[in-house]
Design a protein around this motif. Sequence first.
Motif, PDB file in Angstrom:
ATOM      1  N   GLY A 189      72.639  12.765  37.974  1.00  0.00           N
ATOM      2  CA  GLY A 189      71.863  11.744  38.687  1.00  0.00           C
ATOM      3  C   GLY A 189      71.172  12.329  39.918  1.00  0.00           C
ATOM      4  O   GLY A 189      70.002  12.056  40.185  1.00  0.00           O
ATOM      5  N   THR A 190      71.900  13.170  40.660  1.00  0.00           N
ATOM      6  CA  THR A 190      71.346  13.777  41.871  1.00  0.00           C
ATOM      7  C   THR A 190      70.231  14.755  41.514  1.00  0.00           C
ATOM      8  O   THR A 190      69.179  14.769  42.159  1.00  0.00           O
ATOM      9  N   LEU A 191      70.474  15.556  40.457  1.00  0.00           N
ATOM     10  CA  LEU A 191      69.451  16.530  40.032  1.00  0.00           C
ATOM     11  C   LEU A 191      68.179  15.812  39.587  1.00  0.00           C
ATOM     12  O   LEU A 191      67.072  16.217  39.947  1.00  0.00           O
ATOM     13  N   ALA A 192      68.352  14.724  38.808  1.00  0.00           N
ATOM     14  CA  ALA A 192      67.191  13.977  38.326  1.00  0.00           C
ATOM     15  C   ALA A 192      66.415  13.387  39.505  1.00  0.00           C
ATOM     16  O   ALA A 192      65.184  13.439  39.541  1.00  0.00           O
ATOM     17  N   ALA A 193      67.137  12.852  40.501  1.00  0.00           N
ATOM     18  CA  ALA A 193      66.493  12.273  41.680  1.00  0.00           C
ATOM     19  C   ALA A 193      65.731  13.361  42.460  1.00  0.00           C
ATOM     20  O   ALA A 193      64.631  13.146  42.953  1.00  0.00           O
ATOM     21  N   ALA A 194      66.339  14.564  42.539  1.00  0.00           N
ATOM     22  CA  ALA A 194      65.724  15.681  43.268  1.00  0.00           C
ATOM     23  C   ALA A 194      64.408  16.099  42.592  1.00  0.00           C
ATOM     24  O   ALA A 194      63.429  16.409  43.268  1.00  0.00           O
ATOM     25  N   ILE A 195      64.408  16.114  41.262  1.00  0.00           N
ATOM     26  CA  ILE A 195      63.182  16.481  40.524  1.00  0.00           C
ATOM     27  C   ILE A 195      62.114  15.398  40.745  1.00  0.00           C
ATOM     28  O   ILE A 195      60.961  15.705  41.053  1.00  0.00           O
ATOM     29  N   ARG A 196      62.539  14.129  40.602  1.00  0.00           N
ATOM     30  CA  ARG A 196      61.570  13.015  40.759  1.00  0.00           C
ATOM     31  C   ARG A 196      60.947  13.029  42.155  1.00  0.00           C
ATOM     32  O   ARG A 196      59.774  12.772  42.313  1.00  0.00           O
ATOM     33  N   GLN A 197      61.769  13.324  43.172  1.00  0.00           N
ATOM     34  CA  GLN A 197      61.287  13.243  44.555  1.00  0.00           C
ATOM     35  C   GLN A 197      60.895  14.597  45.116  1.00  0.00           C
ATOM     36  O   GLN A 197      60.932  14.814  46.321  1.00  0.00           O
ATOM     37  N   ARG A 198      60.498  15.533  44.241  1.00  0.00           N
ATOM     38  CA  ARG A 198      60.119  16.875  44.726  1.00  0.00           C
ATOM     39  C   ARG A 198      58.927  16.750  45.684  1.00  0.00           C
ATOM     40  O   ARG A 198      58.121  15.827  45.575  1.00  0.00           O
ATOM     41  N   THR A 199      58.882  17.687  46.624  1.00  0.00           N
ATOM     42  CA  THR A 199      57.801  17.661  47.612  1.00  0.00           C
ATOM     43  C   THR A 199      57.031  18.975  47.560  1.00  0.00           C
ATOM     44  O   THR A 199      57.580  19.999  47.125  1.00  0.00           O
ATOM     45  N   ALA A 200      55.784  18.949  48.013  1.00  0.00           N
ATOM     46  CA  ALA A 200      54.954  20.154  48.037  1.00  0.00           C
ATOM     47  C   ALA A 200      55.429  21.098  49.131  1.00  0.00           C
ATOM     48  O   ALA A 200      55.868  20.651  50.189  1.00  0.00           O
ATOM     49  N   PHE A 201      55.394  22.390  48.882  1.00  0.00           N
ATOM     50  CA  PHE A 201      55.744  23.397  49.895  1.00  0.00           C
ATOM     51  C   PHE A 201      54.664  23.439  50.965  1.00  0.00           C
ATOM     52  O   PHE A 201      53.483  23.325  50.651  1.00  0.00           O
TER      53      PHE A 201
END
Length: 201
Positions: A189-201
């Motif tokens: 769940g945490t990994l999926a949330a991290a991918i969904r909410q990825r941010t630009a460098f």
Amino acid sequence: MSERAAGPEIQRLVQLLARLPGLGPRSARRAALHLIRKREDLLAPLAEALRIAYERIAVCSSCGNIDTLDPCTVCRDERRDRSVIVVVETVADLWALERAAAIRARYHVLGGTLSALDGVGPKDLNLASLVERATADGVGEIILAVNATVDGQTTAHYIIDLLAHLPVKVTRLAHGVPVGGELDYLDEGTLAAAIRQRTAF
Ligand SMILES: [Zn+2]
């Protein structure tokens, strides 16, 4: 504690200490003995601090924080950004955010989360005054810093609906990889949330 080992006063001290979170009877006995040994250095100042806390500590009528002042020290602090209100579940969460020193804003303590299981409804939380504060002049953003639990997220959605008609921006904390965290140890769940909410460098 055996009645033969100590009189009722010491037994009462141990029983009261055992009611503190994280202290069982064994730790309570150790704490009581430690306090008694350090009678002047620890027991006396602790007794005085407890007396003052009992007499003076109140809930802030504006944000729900606890302090000896009302409005509390945080609400009185003129250096804080008055356009942002951070919504937290408990005073412990407020303290945690202050320790992190991540934001200098004001807070709103809900006093818990909505929970059908525990019978906690909207009326049991500090919600009416949140709408009032969100309507006040100069408030532009409400940050929902609630726990990433089912009840926390249910509460966040309820607040989003509650504030939908107001011209304030409502944001919430990011979900994802903790600082210093390793991907292999994270739940899906945490990994999926991290991918969904990825941010630009
Ligand atoms: Zn306050």
